[in-house]
Design a protein around this motif. Structure first.
Motif, PDB file in Angstrom:
ATOM      1  N   THR A  92       0.848  -1.189   0.000  1.00 37.05           N
ATOM      2  CA  THR A  92       0.000   0.000   0.000  1.00 37.05           C
ATOM      3  C   THR A  92       0.882   1.238   0.000  1.00 37.05           C
ATOM      4  OG1 THR A  92      -0.107   0.063   2.418  1.00 37.05           O
ATOM      5  CG2 THR A  92      -1.792  -1.235   1.266  1.00 37.05           C
ATOM      6  N   ILE A  93       0.298   2.374  -0.315  1.00 33.76           N
ATOM      7  CA  ILE A  93       1.085   3.597  -0.426  1.00 33.76           C
ATOM      8  C   ILE A  93       1.674   3.999   0.917  1.00 33.76           C
ATOM      9  CG2 ILE A  93      -0.955   5.044  -0.130  1.00 33.76           C
ATOM     10  CD1 ILE A  93       2.025   5.833  -2.421  1.00 33.76           C
ATOM     11  N   ASP A  94       0.939   3.760   2.004  1.00 33.41           N
ATOM     12  CA  ASP A  94       1.461   4.106   3.330  1.00 33.41           C
ATOM     13  C   ASP A  94       2.604   3.185   3.741  1.00 33.41           C
ATOM     14  OD1 ASP A  94      -0.371   6.149   3.521  1.00 33.41           O
ATOM     15  OD2 ASP A  94      -1.877   4.928   4.557  1.00 33.41           O
ATOM     16  N   GLN A  95       2.472   1.886   3.445  1.00 32.68           N
ATOM     17  CA  GLN A  95       3.550   0.956   3.755  1.00 32.68           C
ATOM     18  C   GLN A  95       4.814   1.268   2.955  1.00 32.68           C
ATOM     19  OE1 GLN A  95       1.892  -2.870   2.926  1.00 32.68           O
ATOM     20  NE2 GLN A  95       0.742  -2.999   4.858  1.00 32.68           N
ATOM     21  N   ALA A  96       4.637   1.611   1.684  1.00 28.45           N
ATOM     22  CA  ALA A  96       5.795   1.926   0.848  1.00 28.45           C
ATOM     23  C   ALA A  96       6.515   3.178   1.343  1.00 28.45           C
ATOM     24  CB  ALA A  96       5.343   2.108  -0.602  1.00 28.45           C
ATOM     25  N   LEU A  97       5.745   4.205   1.712  1.00 32.89           N
ATOM     26  CA  LEU A  97       6.371   5.431   2.220  1.00 32.89           C
ATOM     27  C   LEU A  97       7.078   5.179   3.544  1.00 32.89           C
ATOM     28  CD1 LEU A  97       3.574   8.039   1.389  1.00 32.89           C
ATOM     29  CD2 LEU A  97       5.769   7.736   0.229  1.00 32.89           C
ATOM     30  N   ALA A  98       6.508   4.313   4.378  1.00 32.18           N
ATOM     31  CA  ALA A  98       7.156   3.999   5.660  1.00 32.18           C
ATOM     32  C   ALA A  98       8.460   3.239   5.452  1.00 32.18           C
ATOM     33  CB  ALA A  98       6.198   3.185   6.534  1.00 32.18           C
ATOM     34  N   GLN A  99       8.482   2.308   4.501  1.00 33.03           N
ATOM     35  CA  GLN A  99       9.710   1.564   4.223  1.00 33.03           C
ATOM     36  C   GLN A  99      10.803   2.475   3.665  1.00 33.03           C
ATOM     37  OE1 GLN A  99      10.575  -1.599   4.779  1.00 33.03           O
ATOM     38  NE2 GLN A  99       8.620  -2.131   5.732  1.00 33.03           N
ATOM     39  N   LEU A 100      10.407   3.394   2.789  1.00 25.63           N
ATOM     40  CA  LEU A 100      11.397   4.291   2.192  1.00 25.63           C
ATOM     41  C   LEU A 100      11.879   5.357   3.169  1.00 25.63           C
ATOM     42  CD1 LEU A 100       9.659   4.762  -1.268  1.00 25.63           C
ATOM     43  CD2 LEU A 100      11.670   3.374  -0.790  1.00 25.63           C
ATOM     44  N   ASN A 103      14.915   4.004   5.010  1.00 31.43           N
ATOM     45  CA  ASN A 103      15.986   3.470   4.169  1.00 31.43           C
ATOM     46  C   ASN A 103      16.970   4.597   3.867  1.00 31.43           C
ATOM     47  OD1 ASN A 103      17.529   2.288   2.002  1.00 31.43           O
ATOM     48  ND2 ASN A 103      15.851   0.833   1.718  1.00 31.43           N
ATOM     49  N   ASP A 104      18.234   4.361   4.148  1.00 30.08           N
ATOM     50  CA  ASP A 104      19.232   5.419   4.027  1.00 30.08           C
ATOM     51  C   ASP A 104      19.868   5.511   2.644  1.00 30.08           C
ATOM     52  OD1 ASP A 104      20.510   3.026   4.190  1.00 30.08           O
ATOM     53  OD2 ASP A 104      22.047   3.666   5.627  1.00 30.08           O
ATOM     54  N   LYS A 105      19.361   4.790   1.658  1.00 36.15           N
ATOM     55  CA  LYS A 105      19.929   4.847   0.315  1.00 36.15           C
ATOM     56  C   LYS A 105      19.466   6.111  -0.414  1.00 36.15           C
ATOM     57  CE  LYS A 105      20.402  -0.145  -0.220  1.00 36.15           C
ATOM     58  NZ  LYS A 105      21.885  -0.099  -0.159  1.00 36.15           N
ATOM     59  N   LYS A 106      20.268   6.532  -1.378  1.00 36.05           N
ATOM     60  CA  LYS A 106      19.947   7.733  -2.142  1.00 36.05           C
ATOM     61  C   LYS A 106      18.697   7.531  -2.993  1.00 36.05           C
ATOM     62  CE  LYS A 106      21.715  10.529  -5.964  1.00 36.05           C
ATOM     63  NZ  LYS A 106      22.847  10.728  -6.907  1.00 36.05           N
ATOM     64  N   GLY A 107      18.544   6.348  -3.585  1.00 32.11           N
ATOM     65  CA  GLY A 107      17.386   6.088  -4.426  1.00 32.11           C
ATOM     66  C   GLY A 107      16.083   6.052  -3.655  1.00 32.11           C
ATOM     67  N   ALA A 108      16.125   5.725  -2.360  1.00 27.14           N
ATOM     68  CA  ALA A 108      14.898   5.685  -1.566  1.00 27.14           C
ATOM     69  C   ALA A 108      14.278   7.072  -1.446  1.00 27.14           C
ATOM     70  CB  ALA A 108      15.194   5.112  -0.181  1.00 27.14           C
ATOM     71  N   LYS A 109      15.110   8.084  -1.326  1.00 24.70           N
ATOM     72  CA  LYS A 109      14.601   9.453  -1.242  1.00 24.70           C
ATOM     73  C   LYS A 109      13.934   9.868  -2.550  1.00 24.70           C
ATOM     74  CE  LYS A 109      16.115  14.190  -0.268  1.00 24.70           C
ATOM     75  NZ  LYS A 109      17.270  15.076   0.052  1.00 24.70           N
ATOM     76  N   VAL A 110      14.522   9.456  -3.681  1.00 27.73           N
ATOM     77  CA  VAL A 110      13.951   9.798  -4.991  1.00 27.73           C
ATOM     78  C   VAL A 110      12.608   9.095  -5.183  1.00 27.73           C
ATOM     79  CG1 VAL A 110      14.329   9.701  -7.478  1.00 27.73           C
ATOM     80  CG2 VAL A 110      16.243  10.185  -5.948  1.00 27.73           C
ATOM     81  N   ILE A 111      12.548   7.808  -4.850  1.00 30.86           N
ATOM     82  CA  ILE A 111      11.302   7.056  -5.025  1.00 30.86           C
ATOM     83  C   ILE A 111      10.206   7.613  -4.128  1.00 30.86           C
ATOM     84  CG2 ILE A 111      10.242   4.778  -4.744  1.00 30.86           C
ATOM     85  CD1 ILE A 111      12.790   3.514  -5.607  1.00 30.86           C
ATOM     86  N   LYS A 112      10.570   8.019  -2.927  1.00 33.29           N
ATOM     87  CA  LYS A 112       9.575   8.601  -2.028  1.00 33.29           C
ATOM     88  C   LYS A 112       8.982   9.880  -2.613  1.00 33.29           C
ATOM     89  CE  LYS A 112       8.959  10.447   2.620  1.00 33.29           C
ATOM     90  NZ  LYS A 112       9.626  10.839   3.892  1.00 33.29           N
ATOM     91  N   GLU A 113       9.817  10.725  -3.207  1.00 42.36           N
ATOM     92  CA  GLU A 113       9.314  11.949  -3.838  1.00 42.36           C
ATOM     93  C   GLU A 113       8.386  11.629  -5.012  1.00 42.36           C
ATOM     94  OE1 GLU A 113      12.743  14.137  -4.969  1.00 42.36           O
ATOM     95  OE2 GLU A 113      13.345  14.647  -2.905  1.00 42.36           O
TER      96      GLU A 113
END
Length: 205
Positions: A92-100, A103-113
């Motif tokens: 779900t969108i809330d679970q995905a945002l919580a996982q990202l 996550n300290d990776k650079k790509g996680a910040k991009v995917i969250k945006e």
């Protein structure tokens, strides 16, 4: 005074220069005549948001809203981005945002945006009533522009390095994610053995 006959090579060169001058140096020339990459010129992923469906009948179940969004030319490796894209697939969108978020990776910040932008588009343009009533149906990365640069070594030697870029694509669907059948290790092994038995080996006895 005698005329000098032009050679075929000189004629071809003059025609080529005139063609280039008329196409690129004229004031009415457009940028579209220049070659661009196919990924940048075609935006088929975003165009899926413009699909119009016919009106539904009364006895038909309501069609869930679908939102297609992406971000292109990210300064990140497509292989590193793939692991993060696979992580949130089916959540779900809330679970995905919580996982990202944790996550300290650079790509996680991009995917969250990108997810937050897609969530805003769903509410604004696709008539989604509750922004939390979405799940990640598709999430994947693709290869972007690769720029070759020189890496200098000692003794006058050098190597070639790549400045890598990638694209990220996501599809959000309204509703709850579909339930996935959980298979045990024994069921997976049994399915693999049945697949080996049913295969066809060419040119065998």
């Amino acid at each position: 005074m005698r005329d000098v006959a032009k050679t075929p090579g000189a004629t071809l060169l003059s025609r080529l220069v005139g063609h280039i001058h008329s196409r690129f140096l004229s004031p009415s020339s457009q940028v579209s005549c220049l070659h661009t990459t196919a990924v940048l010129s075609t935006k088929n992923w975003e165009r899926k948001n413009r699909i119009l469906y016919p009106p539904q009948q009364k006895d038909e179940p309501p069609r869930p809203a679908e939102v297609f969004h992406c971000r292109r030319q990210i300064k990140y490796s497509k292989d590193k981005m793939w692991y993060l894209a696979k992580l949130i697939r089916g959540m779900t969108i809330d679970q995905a945002l919580a996982q990202l978020e944790f996550n300290d990776k650079k790509g996680a910040k991009v995917i969250k945006e990108v997810l937050l932008e897609a969530q805003e588009l769903a509410v604004k343009n696709h008539n989604v009533e509750y922004k939390s009533n979405l799940y990640v149906a598709e999430s994947f990365s693709a290869k972007g522009k690769y720029l070759k640069r020189i890496r200098y070594h000692g003794r006058g030697m050098f190597g070639i390095m790549d400045k890598v870029h990638c694209h990220y694509f996501v599809k959000l669907v309204e509703g709850l994610p579909p339930t996935v059948e959980q298979k045990t290790a024994f069921d997976q092994a049994k399915e693999y053995v049945e697949q080996l038995k049913s295969r066809t080996i060419i040119h065998s006895l």
